[in-house]
Design an enzyme around this catalytic site. Structure first.
Site, mmCIF file in Angstrom:
data_model
loop_
_atom_site.group_PDB
_atom_site.id
_atom_site.type_symbol
_atom_site.label_atom_id
_atom_site.label_comp_id
_atom_site.label_asym_id
_atom_site.label_seq_id
_atom_site.Cartn_x
_atom_site.Cartn_y
_atom_site.Cartn_z
ATOM 1 C CG HIS A 162 -5.834 -5.765 1.419
ATOM 2 N ND1 HIS A 162 -6.282 -6.422 2.551
ATOM 3 C CD2 HIS A 162 -4.555 -5.409 1.683
ATOM 4 C CE1 HIS A 162 -5.304 -6.456 3.447
ATOM 5 N NE2 HIS A 162 -4.240 -5.846 2.939
ATOM 6 C CD GLU A 163 -2.290 -4.038 -0.763
ATOM 7 O OE1 GLU A 163 -1.909 -3.277 0.146
ATOM 8 O OE2 GLU A 163 -2.206 -5.285 -0.671
ATOM 9 C CG HIS A 194 -3.310 -1.174 3.827
ATOM 10 N ND1 HIS A 194 -3.247 -1.380 5.189
ATOM 11 C CD2 HIS A 194 -3.030 -2.375 3.255
ATOM 12 C CE1 HIS A 194 -2.944 -2.666 5.418
ATOM 13 N NE2 HIS A 194 -2.813 -3.287 4.259
ATOM 14 C CD GLU A 245 0.195 -1.341 3.180
ATOM 15 O OE1 GLU A 245 0.436 -2.275 2.394
ATOM 16 O OE2 GLU A 245 0.283 -1.448 4.412
ATOM 17 C CE1 TYR A 277 -1.499 -10.061 6.845
ATOM 18 C CE2 TYR A 277 -2.921 -8.916 5.290
ATOM 19 C CZ TYR A 277 -1.655 -9.211 5.767
ATOM 20 O OH TYR A 277 -0.556 -8.641 5.179
ATOM 21 C CD GLU A 280 -1.883 -5.787 6.467
ATOM 22 O OE1 GLU A 280 -2.895 -5.955 5.758
ATOM 23 O OE2 GLU A 280 -0.889 -5.144 6.071
ATOM 24 C CG ASP A 296 9.024 -11.319 7.210
ATOM 25 O OD1 ASP A 296 8.207 -10.490 6.760
ATOM 26 O OD2 ASP A 296 9.468 -12.289 6.561
HETATM 27 N N1 BES Z 1 1.048 -4.425 3.753
HETATM 28 C C1 BES Z 1 0.788 -5.722 3.253
HETATM 29 C C2 BES Z 1 2.005 -6.442 2.764
HETATM 30 C C3 BES Z 1 3.079 -6.635 3.808
HETATM 31 C C4 BES Z 1 2.776 -7.039 5.084
HETATM 32 C C5 BES Z 1 4.398 -6.436 3.472
HETATM 33 C C6 BES Z 1 3.782 -7.202 6.016
HETATM 34 C C7 BES Z 1 5.403 -6.602 4.408
HETATM 35 C C8 BES Z 1 5.096 -6.988 5.684
HETATM 36 C C9 BES Z 1 -0.259 -5.694 2.159
HETATM 37 O O1 BES Z 1 -1.260 -4.759 2.348
HETATM 38 C C10 BES Z 1 -0.953 -7.024 2.131
HETATM 39 O O2 BES Z 1 -1.584 -7.341 3.090
HETATM 40 N N2 BES Z 1 -0.833 -7.759 1.042
HETATM 41 C C11 BES Z 1 -1.447 -9.041 0.857
HETATM 42 C C12 BES Z 1 -2.605 -8.928 -0.074
HETATM 43 C C13 BES Z 1 -3.916 -8.880 0.497
HETATM 44 C C14 BES Z 1 -5.011 -8.896 -0.537
HETATM 45 C C15 BES Z 1 -4.246 -9.645 1.714
HETATM 46 C C16 BES Z 1 -0.474 -9.970 0.183
HETATM 47 O O3 BES Z 1 0.593 -9.492 -0.227
HETATM 48 O O4 BES Z 1 -0.747 -11.139 0.060
HETATM 49 ZN ZN ZN Z 2 -2.552 -5.355 3.909
#
Ligand code: BES
Ligand code: ZN
Length: 627
Positions: free
Chosen positions: A316-317, A320, A292, A406, A339, A398
């Protein structure tokens, strides 16, 4: 040299540069509370409020080089400003307009947190400038070969700063609780396009020099840059998509409901505060589905299904822009505030455009993920990480990035909505985004706000034990599960297939989500003959929809369906999205018959993966982390 301790950081070589022994001061500062376990910064003494970046992008050397100049907000007594860095080489630090080098020291490097950069400041110091360059292995940066792009002719660079990787390309106070505005001058090879998480160009610059500006304060994890051969397609005054020329027609079609999503989002929770909302479709090695980055979401091309069936990623994005970018988790222990809220908001956007039935399918698929994750974490002894409030101190953030934030977060909010009533809940959420706009929030602040602004006003309607949801593992009793009649039918179809064969299966006119649920409902002990039957009937091995392909390939590994292995090989060499890649390798190593296959494929695929992905897969395959 013996390390000294400052802000809990071991320092080597400091007094030599400083020319004075500051041991007592250091001890005093030691006692100050460090609130973000993943940053060395000392914001209560000196915090950054604005960044001016000047960077050169060198594809041959795989390096960024230049300067980062920070405006400081500091106490009169502050003697140092501390920045986070990792694998950066710092050549010089200057204060204000003085071009003479100022004293700085670096801490002992930590594999996860990197190295503190401690800059000595004077009572009158207002700005500091760091001259630096990145390492070719900087974890946030992926330097792609032309062959890894859709066009195949030009290299490509993109960054991924979340969670704590910004410090590998910018020396910065890398804490989500610290926000700053920024400008950037970025010089790229002439003819290349560049975008940042800021106001962006829609045309390529002739000389390769770009000027960016982000006037709203953002945390470091939202710093982003991409450089390559890509163009802009405008949907309307506020929305559009950047993509490589070869990808543009498909991308422009796939995401053309972005406008509607933005309107729907604003109707739900208030004005969009970031000017334009664009998407950038990256090459397939992008390790996430989406990121995002303010003003320009970075997205994987694996959501381009041809029929918009995976476009909830955009919702989703986009969501954010409120939950995360406007109201930001104060530390990564509060990740669910980003999330969980975003998944809730995403599904509300999807509901308002595609209807309740559609949104319920997404909720049920997510609930399935949650139950699998809970079962896995429990069997691996990671119950503590199934709490919404995480304890990531001393660990790589991480590790907290699981479906818990989520989907358990979503489930809590959905149930709060159910008990409070939609109108009251929407009013509450809208006020939350307004009251905490451009601020960090932690779980405790949210709980307090919830108590005062929703629970106390609900006349006893809210019976959920919210503290239990937040501070205890697993799922408390007494909540309502999401359900979907359409997906229930898919479970019945999968059961019928097992009982009576492929005549029971028909995918005609089913949505991708129904097909995904059908695949997820198949058991893990199908025979080779059953897999052949299914494939003949439904052509799963040839499916281009990445979610369906992923589920089928995983099932193929589990059920020893070797006919699908060439497709598995090409999927894993082509796609670097961790959500797909990691479970496929996991399935291969669990099955003795495919361990060798896993290693063979990985030997080919690893050089094409982003560090986020190969670090995870290295662990799955028991490879030693790189020194
Ligand atoms: N912000 C996240 C991606 C992220 C989370 C990067 C933690 C680094 C550390 C992004 O908004 C996200 O949640 N992406 C999901 C997609 C979504 C539709 C659930 C993904 O990448 O799978
Ligand atoms: Zn996200």
């Amino acid at each position: 040299m013996k390390p000294t301790i400052l802000y809990g950081i071991s320092i080597v070589g400091f007094s030599m540069l400083m020319g004075c022994g500051d041991a007592n001061t250091h001890n005093d500062m030691d006692k100050k509370k460090i609130t973000d376990p993943h940053s060395y910064a000392n914001p209560s003494d000196a915090v950054i409020t604005h960044l001016d970046l000047d960077l050169h992008v060198n594809f041959d050397k795989k390096k960024l080089s230049g300067t980062a100049t920070y405006t400081l907000q500091r106490t009169p007594e502050a003697k140092e400003v501390v920045l986070d860095t990792r694998d950066l080489s710092i050549s010089k630090v200057t204060l204000d307009a003085d071009t003479a080098g100022a004293a700085f020291a670096t801490g002992v490097p930590d594999a996860v947190l990197g190295t503190a950069l401690i800059i000595k400041i004077k009572p009158e110091t207002k700005t500091v400038t760091v001259h630096y360059e990145t390492s070719p292995d900087a974890a946030a940066l992926q330097w792609l070969q032309p062959s890894q792009t859709a066009g195949g002719k030009f290299p490509f660079l993109f960054t991924q700063s979340q969670a704590i990787l910004c410090r590998t390309w910018i020396p910065v106070q890398d804490s989500p609780g610290i926000r700053f505005t920024y400008t950037a001058k970025v010089t790229v090879p002439a003819g290349y396009m560049a975008v940042m998480s800021a106001e962006n160009p829609t045309q390529r610059s002739v000389d390769g020099v770009y000027a960016f500006s982000q006037k709203r304060a953002v945390p470091a994890y939202l710093m982003a840059l991409a450089v390559g051969d890509f163009d802009y397609h405008k949907y309307d005054e506020r929305t559009g998509v950047y993509a490589e020329p070869a990808t543009m027609p498909a991308a422009a079609y796939e995401f053309d409901e972005t406008r509607k999503m933005l309107d729907a989002a604003e109707a739900l929770y208030g004005p969009y505060e970031w000017g334009r909302y664009d998407l950038l479709v990256l090459p397939p090695s992008f390790p996430f589905g989406g990121m995002e980055n303010p003003c320009v979401t970075f997205a994987t091309p694996s959501v381009i299904a041809g029929d918009k069936s995976l476009n909830s990623l955009v919702a989703h994005e986009l969501a954010h822009s409120w939950s995360g970018n406007l109201v930001t988790n104060r530390t990564w222990n509060d990740f669910w505030l980003n999330e969980g809220f975003t998944v809730y908001f995403e599904r509300r956007i999807m509901e308002s455009i595609y209807g309740k039935e559609y949104a319920d399918m997404l909720a049920v698929l997510g609930y399935g993920d949650l139950k699998n994750t809970l079962a896995d974490m429990e069997s691996e002894g990671h119950q503590e990480d199934t709490k919404l409030k995480l304890k990531l101190d001393g660990r790589d953030p991480d590790e907290g990035m699981s479906d818990i934030a989520y989907e358990k977060g979503y489930l809590l909010l959905r149930n709060l909505e159910g008990q409070a009533g939609r109108e009251a809940f929407d009013q509450f959420l809208k006020a939350w985004f307004k009251d905490f706009a451009f601020k960090g929030a932690d779980t405790e602040e949210f709980l307090d706000y919830l108590e005062k602004n929703l629970i106390q006003k609900s006349n006893g309607k809210i019976t959920l034990d919210v503290k239990k949801w937040v501070y205890e593992p697993g799922l408390p009793d007494g909540f309502t599960e999401p359900t979907s009649a359409r997906l229930q039918k898919m479970k019945a179809m999968a059961d019928a297939f097992v009982a009576s064969g492929a005549e029971a299966v028909s995918l005609d006119s089913l949505s991708s989500h129904e097909i995904q649920f059908f695949l997820r409902s198949l058991p893990d002990n199908l025979t080779a003959a059953q897999m052949v039957q299914l494939d003949r009937k439904c052509h799963f091995t040839d499916r281009k929809n990445s979610e369906e392909a992923f589920l089928w390939l995983r099932l193929s590994v589990i059920n020893n369906y070797a006919d699908a292995y060439p497709a598995l090989d090409s999927f894993l060499v082509h796609v670097g999205r961790r959500k797909f890649v990691a479970p496929l390798y996991e399935a291969m190593v669990k099955n003795p018959a495919t361990i060798e296959l896993a290693n063979q494929i990985y030997a080919k695929a690893r050089p094409g993966y982003h560090s986020v992905t190969y670090n995870t897969v290295d662990e799955i395959l028991g490879k030693k982390p790189e020194q």
